[in-house]
Design a protein around this motif. Structure first.
Motif, mmCIF file in Angstrom:
data_model
loop_
_atom_site.group_PDB
_atom_site.id
_atom_site.type_symbol
_atom_site.label_atom_id
_atom_site.label_comp_id
_atom_site.label_asym_id
_atom_site.label_seq_id
_atom_site.Cartn_x
_atom_site.Cartn_y
_atom_site.Cartn_z
ATOM 1 N N LYS A 60 0.831 -1.199 0.000
ATOM 2 C CA LYS A 60 0.000 0.000 0.000
ATOM 3 C C LYS A 60 0.866 1.249 0.000
ATOM 4 C CE LYS A 60 -4.462 -0.194 2.227
ATOM 5 N NZ LYS A 60 -5.203 -0.001 3.441
ATOM 6 N N PRO A 61 0.587 2.187 -0.910
ATOM 7 C CA PRO A 61 1.350 3.447 -0.894
ATOM 8 C C PRO A 61 1.160 4.188 0.424
ATOM 9 C CG PRO A 61 -0.040 3.294 -2.854
ATOM 10 C CD PRO A 61 -0.411 2.152 -1.966
ATOM 11 N N ILE A 62 2.137 4.996 0.789
ATOM 12 C CA ILE A 62 2.097 5.707 2.072
ATOM 13 C C ILE A 62 0.883 6.623 2.163
ATOM 14 C CG2 ILE A 62 3.305 7.393 3.522
ATOM 15 C CD1 ILE A 62 5.936 6.122 2.518
ATOM 16 N N TYR A 63 0.572 7.353 1.075
ATOM 17 C CA TYR A 63 -0.581 8.249 1.125
ATOM 18 C C TYR A 63 -1.863 7.475 1.408
ATOM 19 C CZ TYR A 63 -2.249 6.862 -3.511
ATOM 20 O OH TYR A 63 -2.741 6.151 -4.579
ATOM 21 N N GLU A 64 -1.960 6.266 0.880
ATOM 22 C CA GLU A 64 -3.143 5.437 1.112
ATOM 23 C C GLU A 64 -3.187 4.934 2.553
ATOM 24 O OE1 GLU A 64 -4.992 1.394 -0.781
ATOM 25 O OE2 GLU A 64 -3.894 2.716 -2.144
ATOM 26 N N GLN A 65 -2.028 4.616 3.122
ATOM 27 C CA GLN A 65 -1.980 4.209 4.527
ATOM 28 C C GLN A 65 -2.469 5.345 5.421
ATOM 29 O OE1 GLN A 65 1.673 2.179 5.875
ATOM 30 N NE2 GLN A 65 2.244 1.984 3.711
ATOM 31 N N ILE A 66 -2.065 6.574 5.089
ATOM 32 C CA ILE A 66 -2.481 7.738 5.877
ATOM 33 C C ILE A 66 -3.989 7.926 5.773
ATOM 34 C CG2 ILE A 66 -2.319 10.254 6.075
ATOM 35 C CD1 ILE A 66 0.627 9.945 5.009
ATOM 36 N N SER A 67 -4.513 7.956 4.554
ATOM 37 C CA SER A 67 -5.945 8.212 4.381
ATOM 38 C C SER A 67 -6.784 7.080 4.972
ATOM 39 C CB SER A 67 -6.299 8.462 2.909
ATOM 40 O OG SER A 67 -6.013 7.349 2.111
ATOM 41 N N THR A 68 -6.341 5.847 4.831
ATOM 42 C CA THR A 68 -7.080 4.705 5.390
ATOM 43 C C THR A 68 -7.175 4.808 6.908
ATOM 44 O OG1 THR A 68 -6.418 3.275 3.557
ATOM 45 C CG2 THR A 68 -7.122 2.185 5.592
ATOM 46 N N GLN A 69 -6.085 5.179 7.560
ATOM 47 C CA GLN A 69 -6.089 5.274 9.017
ATOM 48 C C GLN A 69 -6.930 6.451 9.504
ATOM 49 O OE1 GLN A 69 -2.248 4.423 11.001
ATOM 50 N NE2 GLN A 69 -1.559 3.745 8.974
ATOM 51 N N ILE A 70 -6.924 7.556 8.767
ATOM 52 C CA ILE A 70 -7.768 8.685 9.147
ATOM 53 C C ILE A 70 -9.236 8.315 8.974
ATOM 54 C CG2 ILE A 70 -8.451 11.055 8.549
ATOM 55 C CD1 ILE A 70 -5.455 11.622 7.991
ATOM 56 N N LYS A 71 -9.571 7.629 7.888
ATOM 57 C CA LYS A 71 -10.954 7.169 7.676
ATOM 58 C C LYS A 71 -11.389 6.259 8.823
ATOM 59 C CE LYS A 71 -10.597 7.000 2.688
ATOM 60 N NZ LYS A 71 -10.584 6.089 1.525
ATOM 61 N N ALA A 72 -10.506 5.356 9.234
ATOM 62 C CA ALA A 72 -10.831 4.443 10.335
ATOM 63 C C ALA A 72 -11.105 5.218 11.620
ATOM 64 C CB ALA A 72 -9.706 3.433 10.544
ATOM 65 N N MET A 73 -10.313 6.269 11.875
ATOM 66 C CA MET A 73 -10.527 7.092 13.073
ATOM 67 C C MET A 73 -11.872 7.819 13.009
ATOM 68 S SD MET A 73 -6.825 8.808 13.775
ATOM 69 C CE MET A 73 -5.401 8.001 13.109
ATOM 70 N N ILE A 74 -12.280 8.186 11.809
ATOM 71 C CA ILE A 74 -13.586 8.833 11.637
ATOM 72 C C ILE A 74 -14.696 7.814 11.857
ATOM 73 C CG2 ILE A 74 -15.129 9.923 9.953
ATOM 74 C CD1 ILE A 74 -12.536 11.175 8.687
ATOM 75 N N MET A 75 -14.562 6.652 11.246
ATOM 76 C CA MET A 75 -15.610 5.626 11.316
ATOM 77 C C MET A 75 -15.798 5.089 12.735
ATOM 78 S SD MET A 75 -16.919 5.545 8.358
ATOM 79 C CE MET A 75 -17.931 4.085 8.400
ATOM 80 N N ASN A 76 -14.718 5.019 13.526
ATOM 81 C CA ASN A 76 -14.872 4.494 14.884
ATOM 82 C C ASN A 76 -15.162 5.590 15.911
ATOM 83 O OD1 ASN A 76 -12.434 5.621 15.806
ATOM 84 N ND2 ASN A 76 -11.269 3.758 15.414
ATOM 85 N N GLY A 77 -15.322 6.834 15.418
ATOM 86 C CA GLY A 77 -15.725 7.919 16.309
ATOM 87 C C GLY A 77 -14.588 8.625 17.011
ATOM 88 N N GLU A 78 -13.369 8.226 16.747
ATOM 89 C CA GLU A 78 -12.214 8.866 17.370
ATOM 90 C C GLU A 78 -12.075 10.316 16.890
ATOM 91 O OE1 GLU A 78 -7.437 7.993 17.571
ATOM 92 O OE2 GLU A 78 -8.778 6.306 17.193
ATOM 93 N N LEU A 79 -12.390 10.544 15.612
ATOM 94 C CA LEU A 79 -12.420 11.894 15.046
ATOM 95 C C LEU A 79 -13.865 12.228 14.706
ATOM 96 C CD1 LEU A 79 -9.365 11.761 12.594
ATOM 97 C CD2 LEU A 79 -9.488 12.952 14.783
#
Length: 123
Positions: free
Chosen positions: A11-30
């Motif tokens: 996985k490209p680094i930019y995709e790792q970043i966006s995937t982890q931010i999306k996960a934080m949004i989906m689990n309510g952390e953000l």
């Protein structure tokens, strides 16, 4: 913001970043309205190029996860979590259909597919 970059993935680094931010949004952390770090600060903390972080932020903005206000920064956008989950479920269903087709065509028993799903899901 805790983002972990792995060099042990395709996985490209930019995709790792966006995937982890999306996960934080989906689990309510953000939550909607929360600020995310400026691109330069994020790049410095992750020890990656600003262009890499910019690519991740552009993807997140295009998908409606963040909003960028010139001169103010980037913020988590208002979102409909049910709609996002529904869209993601459609993607998963399509992928599962492909996996089942490959499994059937290669004589792989469903139990093996269950085992693999459990392994990758972390259970």
């Amino acid at each position: 913001m805790d983002i972990i970059i792995s060099s042990n993935t395709n996985k490209p680094i930019y995709e790792q970043i966006s995937t982890q931010i999306k996960a934080m949004i989906m689990n309510g952390e953000l939550k909607a309205g929360d600020a995310i770090p400026p691109m330069r600060a994020m790049a410095k903390s992750l020890r990656v190029s600003v262009i890499t972080v910019q690519h991740a932020y552009e993807d997140l903005q295009r998908e409606g996860f963040i909003e960028t206000i010139i001169g103010r920064g980037s913020f988590i956008a208002s979102y409909d979590i049910k709609k996002i989950r529904k869209e993601n479920l459609k993607k998963i269903e399509k992928m599962i259909q492909e996996v089942v087709e490959v499994g059937k065509n290669n004589g792989i028993p469903i139990e093996k597919l269950h085992d693999l799903l459990n392994i990758y899901y972390g259970e």
